[in-house]
Design an enzyme around this catalytic site. Structure first.
Site, PDB file in Angstrom:
ATOM      1  N   GLU A 210       5.195   3.931  -7.420  1.00  0.00           N
ATOM      2  CA  GLU A 210       3.846   4.022  -6.334  1.00  0.00           C
ATOM      3  C   GLU A 210       4.629   4.069  -4.992  1.00  0.00           C
ATOM      4  OE1 GLU A 210       0.945   4.894  -7.631  1.00  0.00           O
ATOM      5  OE2 GLU A 210       1.409   4.728  -9.678  1.00  0.00           O
ATOM      6  N   CYS A 244      -1.314   2.473   1.962  1.00  0.00           N
ATOM      7  CA  CYS A 244      -0.632   3.666   1.408  1.00  0.00           C
ATOM      8  C   CYS A 244      -1.486   4.768   1.444  1.00  0.00           C
ATOM      9  CB  CYS A 244      -0.004   3.526   0.011  1.00  0.00           C
ATOM     10  SG  CYS A 244      -1.151   3.324  -1.155  1.00  0.00           S
TER      11      CYS A 244
END
Ligand code: NAD
Length: 457
Positions: A210, A244
């Site tokens: 991720e 993010c």
């Protein structure tokens, strides 16, 4: 290294005892984890304040509450998800039956980043436990208060043979990566993602990455500018831009750019007053090094708004940059802070070409009221996830698998997908021994081949 080895050996033996196979055992631990988090909520608030200056609202809505939601989803659905699934069997395999079983991988390593230090450590952990694995969790060394609270919660909930927290920085992380795992789940930068993938390759260990990247937000001229400004500023300034899924840079249609800039400035002041750096709702930057990196990004740019920082108390004010062009240094690396470079466009195709020339982002965002243009934008761009007239929110829907593609990551998780990524799908065919059709065995018969030609179409 010796201690890491011992920990892993003990966990291996525990996994081999099959204790984690029992679904009720897993549910019991998930429930225990939920209670323990509740018991330590105030400690978590204090830790997230100390590490990142998070308000209780942000700490609950983006960290603790998200983890509780994920836990509830797993507790409620695990029995259903774990059930073997019967699938059709072709006629030539008669009289067999076919089922898909879910088996835990075994030993799982989870490495997490600093920015949502609680949520990004615990959310994958829930999936790993729910799927019946034993787990070593390494939280970020840059958020030590939260890491200590996590360790306390985990110690209270799990036997260390089942789940253990290992604290440390790069060296410890590399020690752990040098061991043999059955699955590695890494959240962090693309740079470290490559190191993780390389280490995993030594043992052919499956990996979920991720990662980050540059998420574009595009505002077309036919949109509700006030709502666009409000949502973009909210998504950009959540956790002071250290997320993010934050919009990294903004492309706005030249006909509406002046208006959008003004609205965004007004939104910043509405949210955090004219002095965001002293506002307790506005988080701080993780450390001095990160502040130094952000200040460098201001070089040779026009500061339209903000641009103030204080290395001592680690605050960096919401900042909007104009006069940025596609070649500017700030357009090359992930910003990961409260700086929003704004570029203008006349033709959406230029923007799409620019986005597609870079690495595939984790998320893309498009604001327009025109359904045809929305569809076209989604079709012509590539990213892990996307949102229309919205930012960040897709992350919060645990019915949507979340993850990147290419440089922004591989594999996805959340909700049911988390259970799936932490378990192996094992296909099993089962046949009776009561009778045995001779058709498949030599010596082969011509008429059987003819029959197969009909069946294998
Ligand atoms: P990072 O990659 O620097 O660190 C992440 C983890 O890796 C930490 O636990 C750290 O100790 C470890 N690590 C660092 N260097 C290492 C090395 N050389 N070898 C082995 N392990 C090492 O990331 P960060 O600065 O903590 O977090 C920010 C990054 O994470 C951003 O790029 C952001 O986009 C990304 N991120 C992605 C997601 C997502 O869900 N896709 C979520 C949050 C953050």
């Amino acid at each position: 290294m010796k201690k890491t080895n011992e920990t892993i050996n003990v966990q291996s033996q525990y996994f081999d005892s099959h204790a984690t196979l029992d679904i009720n055992f897993r549910i019991k631990h998930l429930k225990k984890l939920k209670q323990s988090i509740k018991n330590h909520e105030n400690e978590l608030f204090a830790a997230l304040k100390a590490d990142l200056g998070k308000s209780e609202f942000e700490a609950f809505s983006t960290e603790i509450g998200m983890v509780q939601l994920e836990l509830t989803k797993h507790i409620q659905n695990l029995k259903k998800w774990a059930r073997p699934r019967k699938v059709p069997t072709p006629i030539f395999a008669f009289p067999s039956t076919s089922r898909i079983f879910r088996q835990p991988y075994g030993k799982v390593l989870i490495i997490s980043p600093f920015n949502f230090p609680f949520m990004l450590a615990l959310t994958p952990l829930i999936g790993a436990v729910s799927a019946g694995n034993v787990v070593v969790l390494k939280p970020s060394e840059f958020t030590p208060h939260t890491a200590a609270a996590i360790e306390k919660i985990i110690k209270e909930t799990f036997n260390k043979k089942h789940v253990i927290v290992v604290q440390g920085g790069v060296e410890i992380s590399q020690d752990l990566l040098a061991q043999r795992w059955d699955k590695i789940f890494f959240t962090g930068s693309s740079r470290v993602g490559k190191i993780v993938l390389k280490a995993a390759a030594q043992n052919l260990t499956p990996v979920i990455l991720e990662l980050g990247g540059k998420n574009p937000v595009v505002v077309d001229k036919d949109t509700n500018l006030k709502i666009a400004a409000r949502r973009i500023i909210w998504g950009k300034l959540l956790n002071a831009g250290q997320s993010c899924v934050a919009p990294d840079y903004l492309f706005v249609h030249s006909e509406v750019s002046e208006k959008l800039l003004l609205l965004m400035k007004q939104m910043i002041e509405q949210f955090f007053t004219e002095h965001p750096n002293t506002n307790s709702d506005f988080p701080k930057i993780v450390n001095e090094i990160a502040i130094g990196r952000l200040t460098k990004l201001l070089d040779d740019t026009n500061i339209y708004y903000g641009g103030n920082f204080d290395k001592g108390d680690k605050h960096f004010s919401p900042t909007i940059l104009t006069g940025v062009n596609m070649e500017s240094p700030i357009m090359k690396e992930e910003i990961f802070g409260p700086i929003l470079p704004v570029l203008t466009f006349e033709n959406i195709d230029e923007v799409i070409t620019f986005i597609n020339a870079g690495e595939k982002p984790l998320s893309v965002y498009y604001f327009s009221e025109n359904k045809k243009k929305q569809k076209e934008f989604l079709q012509k761009t590539y990213s892990g996830d996307a949102a229309i007239n919205e930012v960040v929110l897709h992350f919060t829907n645990f019915s949507l698998p979340f993850g990147g593609v290419g440089y922004s990551g591989m594999g996805s998780y959340h909700g049911k997908r988390s259970f799936e990524v932490f378990s192996h799908e094992r296909s099993v065919i089962k046949t009776t021994t009561k009778f045995d059709l001779p058709l498949r065995y030599p010596p082969y018969k011509k008429w059987v081949l003819k029959l197969l030609r009909v069946l294998f179409r």
